[in-house]
Design a protein around this motif. Structure first.
Motif, PDB file in Angstrom:
ATOM      1  N   TYR A 130       2.145  -6.908   6.929  1.00 16.12           N
ATOM      2  CA  TYR A 130       1.074  -7.713   6.346  1.00 16.12           C
ATOM      3  C   TYR A 130       0.126  -6.822   5.536  1.00 16.12           C
ATOM      4  CZ  TYR A 130      -2.881 -10.896   6.043  1.00 16.12           C
ATOM      5  OH  TYR A 130      -3.910 -11.672   5.579  1.00 16.12           O
ATOM      6  N   LEU A 131      -0.193  -7.240   4.319  1.00 19.12           N
ATOM      7  CA  LEU A 131      -1.119  -6.485   3.475  1.00 19.12           C
ATOM      8  C   LEU A 131      -2.433  -7.239   3.354  1.00 19.12           C
ATOM      9  CD1 LEU A 131       1.297  -5.369   0.615  1.00 19.12           C
ATOM     10  CD2 LEU A 131       0.415  -3.977   2.480  1.00 19.12           C
ATOM     11  N   ARG A 132      -3.496  -6.526   3.658  1.00 23.46           N
ATOM     12  CA  ARG A 132      -4.826  -7.148   3.674  1.00 23.46           C
ATOM     13  C   ARG A 132      -5.507  -6.965   2.320  1.00 23.46           C
ATOM     14  NH1 ARG A 132      -9.463  -4.533   4.864  1.00 23.46           N
ATOM     15  NH2 ARG A 132      -8.278  -2.648   5.295  1.00 23.46           N
ATOM     16  N   ASP A 134      -8.594  -6.030  -0.143  1.00 15.11           N
ATOM     17  CA  ASP A 134      -9.564  -4.948  -0.035  1.00 15.11           C
ATOM     18  C   ASP A 134     -10.997  -5.467  -0.020  1.00 15.11           C
ATOM     19  OD1 ASP A 134     -10.552  -2.178  -2.172  1.00 15.11           O
ATOM     20  OD2 ASP A 134     -10.595  -2.362   0.007  1.00 15.11           O
TER      21      ASP A 134
ATOM     22  N   LEU B  26      -8.499   2.105   5.228  1.00 21.69           N
ATOM     23  CA  LEU B  26      -7.047   1.972   5.141  1.00 21.69           C
ATOM     24  C   LEU B  26      -6.479   0.924   6.088  1.00 21.69           C
ATOM     25  CD1 LEU B  26      -4.396   3.095   3.966  1.00 21.69           C
ATOM     26  CD2 LEU B  26      -4.437   4.860   5.720  1.00 21.69           C
ATOM     27  N   PHE B  27      -6.963   0.920   7.325  1.00 20.42           N
ATOM     28  CA  PHE B  27      -6.397  -0.001   8.308  1.00 20.42           C
ATOM     29  C   PHE B  27      -7.413  -0.967   8.908  1.00 20.42           C
ATOM     30  CE2 PHE B  27      -2.220   1.479   8.127  1.00 20.42           C
ATOM     31  CZ  PHE B  27      -2.158   2.858   8.209  1.00 20.42           C
ATOM     32  N   VAL B  55      -4.335  -2.813  10.268  1.00 17.38           N
ATOM     33  CA  VAL B  55      -3.873  -3.765   9.267  1.00 17.38           C
ATOM     34  C   VAL B  55      -4.001  -3.087   7.907  1.00 17.38           C
ATOM     35  CG1 VAL B  55      -4.106  -6.092   8.331  1.00 17.38           C
ATOM     36  CG2 VAL B  55      -4.833  -5.614  10.670  1.00 17.38           C
ATOM     37  N   LEU B  56      -2.896  -2.924   7.212  1.00 15.17           N
ATOM     38  CA  LEU B  56      -2.868  -2.117   5.991  1.00 15.17           C
ATOM     39  C   LEU B  56      -3.554  -2.792   4.813  1.00 15.17           C
ATOM     40  CD1 LEU B  56      -1.859   0.437   4.596  1.00 15.17           C
ATOM     41  CD2 LEU B  56       0.379  -0.626   4.360  1.00 15.17           C
ATOM     42  N   ASN B  57      -4.344  -2.010   4.096  1.00 12.56           N
ATOM     43  CA  ASN B  57      -5.105  -2.463   2.929  1.00 12.56           C
ATOM     44  C   ASN B  57      -4.222  -2.351   1.684  1.00 12.56           C
ATOM     45  OD1 ASN B  57      -6.820  -2.543   0.694  1.00 12.56           O
ATOM     46  ND2 ASN B  57      -8.434  -1.360   1.676  1.00 12.56           N
ATOM     47  N   ARG B  58      -3.990  -3.456   0.992  1.00 13.49           N
ATOM     48  CA  ARG B  58      -3.066  -3.462  -0.145  1.00 13.49           C
ATOM     49  C   ARG B  58      -3.544  -2.540  -1.266  1.00 13.49           C
ATOM     50  NH1 ARG B  58      -3.488  -8.377  -1.624  1.00 13.49           N
ATOM     51  NH2 ARG B  58      -4.592  -8.022  -3.575  1.00 13.49           N
ATOM     52  N   ARG B  59      -4.857  -2.469  -1.473  1.00 12.16           N
ATOM     53  CA  ARG B  59      -5.409  -1.637  -2.539  1.00 12.16           C
ATOM     54  C   ARG B  59      -4.976  -0.165  -2.353  1.00 12.16           C
ATOM     55  NH1 ARG B  59      -7.009   0.714  -7.089  1.00 12.16           N
ATOM     56  NH2 ARG B  59      -8.654   2.250  -6.762  1.00 12.16           N
ATOM     57  N   VAL B  61      -2.259   0.952  -0.941  1.00 12.53           N
ATOM     58  CA  VAL B  61      -0.849   1.092  -1.305  1.00 12.53           C
ATOM     59  C   VAL B  61      -0.728   1.168  -2.832  1.00 12.53           C
ATOM     60  CG1 VAL B  61       1.452   0.078  -1.149  1.00 12.53           C
ATOM     61  CG2 VAL B  61      -0.156  -0.209   0.724  1.00 12.53           C
ATOM     62  N   GLN B 308       0.908 -10.534  -0.963  1.00  9.56           N
ATOM     63  CA  GLN B 308       1.616  -9.835   0.102  1.00  9.56           C
ATOM     64  C   GLN B 308       2.619  -8.839  -0.419  1.00  9.56           C
ATOM     65  OE1 GLN B 308       1.188  -9.730   3.447  1.00  9.56           O
ATOM     66  NE2 GLN B 308      -0.683 -10.718   2.778  1.00  9.56           N
TER      67      GLN B 308
END
Lengths: 181, 506
Positions: A130-132, A134, B26-27, B55-59, B61, B308
């Protein structure tokens, strides 16, 4: 915050008989040798026919010692190093025996043929991560967090000046002699 | 084996931690901000309270993929997270989530340049291989209070996203390392993935230094930490190389240790005494499935939410102009030399300054560059000032250059005006010219009269000129200038003198 939700089978008791029957029919298609559920009103447990993945009788066989690799030796130095790295005490006779038994149990894995199989490190490996977004959603918990510490100085947590070195092996043995272990 | 008679040379590899420029960590969803009150930006996860999950931050990545693409890396479509265990008060969980086995980007190259050669005016281009770029968590901050024998812990920084860039040991001295880091800084700032401020800890550099004779195996390396600026980076590395060479020459051995750079003394000193080699007991992070990034829209699984997924193609298309491209454009657009465009891009704000001046003057770019490099940058460097602190604005400089173009002031006069403007806050070029009476005399009649006077009173010189000795013209010019107290327009005067001294059958 949870990244995923585990949806396990409900291990509730006293489920209606209708549900039991239908799930029983399903499992009958897969494994023919399922007993009929008890219908006289006794309490049902999760280990019973609701959960068809748990076998009714133990299915593993004792592996003969000769097939296993030689038992691992855990020298005192290694115990020392592990205790230092993990800050866990297990140097009593019972502790070491437990460790050796655990290693022996895991040794059985050597008999499994894994050629051509990719290593797995988690059963989650085929789940989507799951990508959160920002955005700021939390973090304003200074008061609550600082309350958890015995010692604070002006909104800072207090720690000793550096890592306190673990006492040497001999000193630790002397210290532990008088402990409950 | 024959003893190599070659000299010992340094081998330098860098480990760089770049703080990702993002709104949250980040998480976790805690804010990322510099200089906030202690422990005011800490969530339960950051404090590693039981029951919390990452919980991973998309920014973050996207930032890592963007940086990887800008550095010509291969992006791993599937990358994994691991735990690196060690105990320290500023690492509440007792482990750091990182990407040791399979990072998000590998096998890149950073091309950097510096001004070398005898006069430091030649652009020297080098490459350094990037081994990998991985995502990882930052730790909190420890403040050592020796008075009370305690350490104060602030967890605001704990959990902030970092990109760790590992460079191969392709460099050989402090100057190369400094130039490489400067280029990386410019790239990260252009991408917006990291603000790159070393003094604020947004970009942290550790240097791995060893020495050997070329062709022989690498020597024992030391790790140099506590480097807070690019200047100190070069100094620390050069000191360490010399120190190791000294040790080897005295017949000693270099120890594999961590050393801290002390900017006051300019030396590196051994750091904490590690009890043997650290064993981080790496293990897969059980709470995070593998990170998948997709090549392009065609490879996306059907029905997936766009928030996602991270699509490499999309990020590639959105890459901004990188410094190397910027330099090329400057050379093309203005016809300036590569070493000048290098300096323009390298110095913070200088390129913008130059382009502002160019907008407001008709002077040709190469001449403007001369002013910007010599007069402006020279003064700034001497007084250790940045471009933003320049007392002369681009508009003011442009005005001065225009006045010189139109002959209101000579070029040497203009330089004088510049110096006066520098010292006085806000005076315009015109004001200074008037106050200092530096305006050129270009009144034709006046010039003719004075030239005639000089010519008439120096027959010997005129005779010499007519006989072919043109250098004597300069003497006459000097006399004219003296008459006019240096304010004669030299171009006009030379013309008039040549006219008047033309002899023979003209």
């Amino acid at each position: 915050m949870s990244a995923f939700r585990l949806t396990g089978l409900c291990s509730c008791r006293g489920v209606s008989l209708k549900v039991i029957e239908s799930s029983c029919n399903l499992s009958r298609n897969r494994r023919g040798c399922l007993q009929r559920p008890l219908l006289n009103g006794t309490r049902l447990f999760s280990s019973h026919s609701l959960n068809s993945k748990v076998p009714r009788v133990p299915t593993w066989e004792q592996i003969p010692e000769e097939q296993l690799p030689p038992p691992a030796v855990v020298p005192a130095d290694l115990v020392d190093k592990l205790e230092r790295l993990a800050l866990v005490d297990f140097r009593t006779k019972e502790g070491l025996a437990c460790l050796e038994k655990a290693i022996r149990f895991a040794d059985q894995l050597h008999l499994v043929d894994t050629s051509g199989v990719e290593p797995m490190d988690s059963v989650l490996e085929d789940r989507a991560l799951y990508l959160r977004n920002d955005t700021e959603t939390e973090g304003d918990s200074a008061e609550e967090l600082l309350k958890l510490a015995k010692n604070t100085v002006e909104e800072y947590f207090v720690a000793p000046p550096g890592n306190i070195p673990l006492p040497k092996r001999e000193e630790r043995t002397a210290m532990l002699k008088h402990s409950e272990f | 084996a024959p003893v190599s008679s070659e000299k010992l040379v340094g081998v330098v590899g860098l480990e760089i931690h770049a703080q990702i420029s993002s709104n949250s960590k980040l998480f976790s969803g805690s804010p990322v901000c510099f200089s906030a009150p202690p422990n005011s930006q800490v969530s339960f996860f950051d404090a590693s309270l039981p029951g919390t999950l990452p919980v991973l931050n998309r920014r973050c990545v996207e930032a890592a993929v963007m940086t990887g693409l800008a550095l010509n890396c291969t992006i791993n479509k599937k990358s994994l997270f691991d735990r690196k265990h060690y105990f320290y008060a500023d690492l509440p969980a007792g482990y750091q989530i990182t990407q040791q086995r399979r990072p998000v980007a590998v096998d890149g190259v950073l091309t950097y340049s510096f001004l070398g050669g005898k006069k430091r005016s030649q652009v020297v281009r080098k490459h350094v291989q990037i081994k990998q770029i991985q995502l990882e968590q930052d730790s909190g901050k420890s403040l050592h209070d020796d008075v009370h024998s305690q350490t104060l812990i602030d967890l605001n920084r704990a959990g902030v996203g970092l990109m760790e860039l590992v460079m191969e040991p392709d460099m050989s001295c402090g100057e190369e390392a400094a130039a490489a880091v400067r280029e990386l800084q410019l790239i990260l700032q252009a991408l917006g993935t990291c603000q790159g401020n070393m003094s604020e800890g947004q970009l942290r550099v550790d240097a791995n230094v060893s020495v050997h004779r070329p062709g022989e195996p690498l020597g024992v390396r030391t790790e140099v930490k506590n480097i807070n600026s690019i200047r100190y980076l070069a100094r620390a590395i050069d000191y360490e190389i010399q120190r190791q060479i000294g040790v080897m020459q005295r017949g000693g051995t270099v120890h594999n240790e961590t050393r801290a750079y002390d900017s006051k003394s300019g030396e590196t000193i051994p750091m904490r005494d590690k009890e043997g080699l650290q064993d981080y007991r790496f293990m897969p992070e059980p709470n995070l499935p593998p990170l998948i990034v997709f090549e392009d829209n065609a490879t996306l699984p059907p029905g997936v939410d766009s928030s996602q997924v991270v699509v490499v193609q999309k990020i590639k298309e959105g890459l901004p102009e990188l410094p190397s491209v910027k330099r090329e454009h400057l050379v093309q657009a203005y016809g300036i030399l590569p070493e000048h465009s290098f300096t323009l891009v390298n110095e913070e704000g200088l390129m913008e300054y130059f382009e502002e001046v160019m907008k407001a003057t008709r002077k040709e770019p190469r001449k403007v560059i001369g002013w910007v490099m010599n007069e402006l940058l020279g003064q700034l460097k001497q007084q250790d000032m940045s471009v933003s602190q320049s007392p002369i604005s681009p508009a003011a400089l442009a005005e001065l250059l225009e006045l010189q173009e139109t002959g209101r002031v000579s070029s040497s006069g203009a330089k004088q005006v510049f110096q006066v403007m520098w010292g006085s806050s806000g005076k315009t070029a015109e004001q200074v010219i008037q106050e200092q009476d530096l305006g050129l005399v270009s009144d034709a009649t006046q010039l003719h009269n004075i030239c005639q006077k000089v010519v008439d009173s120096h027959p010997t010189e005129v005779h010499a000129i007519r006989n072919g000795n043109a250098k004597v013209l300069n003497k006459l010019m000097g006399l004219v200038q003296r008459e006019l107290r240096g304010k004669a327009d030299p171009v006009l005067v030379m013309e008039i003198l040549k006219q008047k001294t033309r002899g023979g059958g003209c």
